[in-house]
Scaffold this active site. Structure first.
Site, PDB file in Angstrom:
ATOM      1  N   SER A 129       0.858  -1.222   0.019  1.00 23.48           N
ATOM      2  CA  SER A 129       0.156  -0.018  -0.024  1.00 23.48           C
ATOM      3  C   SER A 129       0.779   1.240   0.100  1.00 23.48           C
ATOM      4  O   SER A 129       1.683   1.323   0.877  1.00 23.48           O
ATOM      5  CB  SER A 129      -0.705   0.199   1.176  1.00 23.48           C
ATOM      6  OG  SER A 129      -1.632   1.352   1.249  1.00 23.48           O
ATOM      7  N   GLU A 187      -9.496   6.127  -8.624  1.00 22.45           N
ATOM      8  CA  GLU A 187      -9.774   6.560  -7.217  1.00 22.45           C
ATOM      9  C   GLU A 187      -9.484   8.188  -7.110  1.00 22.45           C
ATOM     10  O   GLU A 187      -8.435   8.650  -6.956  1.00 22.45           O
ATOM     11  CB  GLU A 187      -8.658   6.001  -6.314  1.00 22.45           C
ATOM     12  CG  GLU A 187      -8.825   4.484  -6.112  1.00 22.45           C
ATOM     13  CD  GLU A 187      -8.281   3.950  -4.922  1.00 22.45           C
ATOM     14  OE1 GLU A 187      -7.472   4.580  -4.170  1.00 22.45           O
ATOM     15  OE2 GLU A 187      -8.601   2.542  -4.826  1.00 22.45           O
ATOM     16  N   HIS A 190      -7.767   9.472  -3.851  1.00 28.79           N
ATOM     17  CA  HIS A 190      -6.419   9.021  -3.712  1.00 28.79           C
ATOM     18  C   HIS A 190      -5.225   9.889  -4.233  1.00 28.79           C
ATOM     19  O   HIS A 190      -5.011   9.875  -5.331  1.00 28.79           O
ATOM     20  CB  HIS A 190      -5.966   7.660  -3.985  1.00 28.79           C
ATOM     21  CG  HIS A 190      -4.506   7.099  -3.456  1.00 28.79           C
ATOM     22  ND1 HIS A 190      -4.483   6.078  -2.497  1.00 28.79           N
ATOM     23  CD2 HIS A 190      -3.407   7.288  -3.958  1.00 28.79           C
ATOM     24  CE1 HIS A 190      -3.210   5.759  -2.223  1.00 28.79           C
ATOM     25  NE2 HIS A 190      -2.596   6.687  -3.353  1.00 28.79           N
TER      26      HIS A 190
HETATM   27 ZN   LIG Z   1      -5.676   5.582  -0.700  1.00 27.96          ZN
END
Ligand SMILES: [Zn+2]
Length: 224
Positions: A129, A187, A190
């Site tokens: 991540s 996204e 993000h």
């Molecule tokens: Zn994220």
């Protein structure tokens, strides 16, 4: 020798465009987890797996989960937050730094509710991540809803970020239509801090990914 006719259009000699200094793509490492330009994706695990960034700092800004980022990213977020606020845009940190162990629970939670395949499109496996680098933030709107949903891109906050985030060193890491490269759905919430130089350079090409920019292999899924 034939003289040109008086009416003949004379092609103007083009004025040479000033030479643009070529962007130095080797300014920072893309492998070192401490680097501002580190590229983490499904084919590029963070090294070491349980990496913890130094200089983490928790911001005093509206948030859902603890708004902790690496110091340089934290400062850049604060600048952006204030500029947005001056424009009447209210940004909220949904999620920022997440440790390896936090990601274990986040990912396992998604697997439990969606199954592994769908979870992999939604959330990174621990050690993969970008949030573990302390350089990424998921941003929500204080009023418009659409938190962690594609419709965030149509909220005033989403639109403001699309237009302005690069000026503060942030890059849209998972653009629309690039799932086969990034391994993630669109996204719009993000944002990844890459610093002003790289953010400006990336911003020249709409929807570009870090993988494309640095000529890295596509990372649609995990190798195993
Ligand atoms: Zn994220």
């Amino acid at each position: 020798m034939q003289m040109p006719l008086a009416t003949e259009a004379i092609t103007p000699v083009p004025i040479p465009a000033p030479t643009v200094a070529s962007f130095d793509m080797t300014m920072h490492s893309i492998d070192d987890a401490d680097s501002l330009w580190v590229v983490a994706d499904k084919r590029r695990r963070i090294q070491p797996k349980k990496y913890v960034p130094s200089g983490l700092r928790t911001l005093d800004v509206p948030h859902t989960y603890e708004p902790t980022l690496r110091d340089d990213a934290a400062k850049a977020y604060l600048k952006m937050f204030r500029a947005a606020k001056a424009d009447g845009i209210n940004l909220v940190v949904q999620s920022a730094y997440r440790s390896y162990s936090t990601q274990v629970s986040v990912y396992n939670g998604w697997v439990a509710s969606l199954g592994r395949k769908a979870a992999d499109l939604q959330s990174a496996r621990p050690g993969y991540s970008e949030h573990q680098t302390g350089l990424s933030v998921d941003i929500a709107s204080a009023t418009a809803g659409c938190t962690i949903q594609a419709c965030f891109s149509r909220t005033p906050e989403g639109k403001w970020l699309t237009k302005n985030a690069w000026r503060f060193g942030w890059h849209l890491r998972y653009p629309n239509g690039k799932t086969s490269i990034t391994g993630y759905k669109f996204e719009p919430w993000h944002w990844r801090y890459v610093g002003n130089d790289l953010a400006a350079e990336l911003n020249r090409t709409p929807q570009i990914t870090m993988e494309e920019f640095f000529g890295l292999p596509a990372a649609p899924d995990y190798a195993r």
